[in-house]
Design an enzyme around this catalytic site. Structure first.
Site: not given
Ligand code: PHE
Length: 330
Positions: A54, A66, A174, A223, A245
């Protein structure tokens, strides 16, 4: 990766770092119930990998990571247990010394980040009155909406949503905002959620197990992940699947099966990048609100480029999106 039994909460907490090739790892803090805490660990690993893709595909100088707080099937999440778990997480994040930054994710929000902040400064999305940019759900939904319009332009020849049926599967923070965007754009909106209380949202309702198979123009997985499987693909009716998601596919091969059926799937790590884009640009690089929002809207152009490349070369959107990630990481 670090795994702890939180000293205050007694809950398993996991911080997984997948890559720091482009910069410190960044990714949200997920608080979710798992049948077994090891399912939470596996989820953290897979979600951290998705964050690498991402952040890289979005052009951000951040790696992927994460955090997961794994709540057991029978454990009641009281406010004091929540606070204890968030402090445990903050302490664990702090132990990474700035190589990982957390933020909100499924099950957590800006108010929780204020608690995490008591144990570490490496946390994003605090409420504005605490010096942060607040909920990442707002820019995430904005990015999904941009991706959805770009997908519609590619599939239907027009981004116009009036008269189109859009199914939003998952009315979390979201999904609810995406439903609002598409409704405001004139679409017929059908929603579903595992929580039957969400029926009160006022939208047309479909039961969650049927949501993705509902006859529609566009379905939006909003979700948790693992919803697009080889078994489901033949039963899909919508020609366009695009949503926030994370880790929607049960395996990478599902992308080929979707393409073989002529279904356009926008890779989740492209469509869902708005929260990361906005938050990291604003809070780390000091980019003003309008400019950060423009970068979120630019997800639409990325989606168009990926879908066009897949069509022109006869590959899949996933392959093209992965090529963009690989190009940045090499
Ligand atoms: N948790 C969200 C995501 O999966 C947003 C997020 C991104 C939060 C980066 C903090 C840092 O993208």
């Amino acid at each position: 990766m670090k795994v702890r039994r939180g000293p205050r909460s007694g809950l398993p907490v996991v911080v997984a770092i997948h890559s720091r090739a482009l910069g410190p790892a960044a990714g949200g803090i997920r608080l979710r119930r798992y049948p077994d805490w090891r399912d939470g660990l596996v989820d953290a690993l897979r979600l951290s990998e998705a964050m690498t893709a991402k952040n890289a595909a979005a052009g951000l100088d951040f790696g992927g990571g994460k955090t997961v707080i794994a709540l057991g099937p029978g454990t009641e999440l009281t406010p004091s247990l929540r606070e204890a778990a968030l402090l445990d997480v903050g302490e664990l994040i702090e132990s990474f010394g700035g190589t990982y930054f957390g933020g909100p994710d499924v099950g957590t929000g800006p108010a929780d980040m204020v608690v995490v902040r008591r144990a570490t400064s490496r946390v994003f999305c605090l409420p504005p009155e605490h010096g942060g940019t607040g909920s990442s759900s707002i820019p995430t939904a904005l990015g999904v909406f941009a991706a959805l319009r770009a997908g519609a332009r590619h599939v239907f020849g027009s981004a116009e949503l009036t008269g189109r049926t859009v199914v939003v599967s998952g009315l979390g923070s979201v999904g609810a905002l995406v439903a609002q965007h598409v409704a405001a754009a004139g679409a017929r909106v059908v929603v579903s959620d595992v929580d039957p209380a969400k029926r009160a949202s006022g939208y047309e309702w479909v039961d969650p197990e049927k949501a993705l198979r509902t006859p529609a123009d566009i379905v939006v997985p909003a979700a948790v992940g693992g919803v697009l499987s080889a078994e489901l693909v033949p039963e899909l009716s919508a020609p366009l699947v695009v949503g926030p998601a994370n880790n929607q596919l049960t395996s990478e091969a599902v992308a080929d099966e979707l393409a073989a059926r002529g279904i356009v799937w926008v890779p989740d790590f492209i469509a869902s990048a708005g929260g990361a884009v906005y938050t990291l640009l604003r809070e780390v690089e000091g980019v003003p609100h309008e400019e950060a929002n423009a970068r979120v809207e630019a997800i639409g152009a990325t989606v168009s480029a990926v879908l066009d490349a897949a069509r022109d070369k006869g590959t899949t959107p996933l392959r093209e999106a992965r090529a963009r990630v690989a190009a940045r990481l090499s």
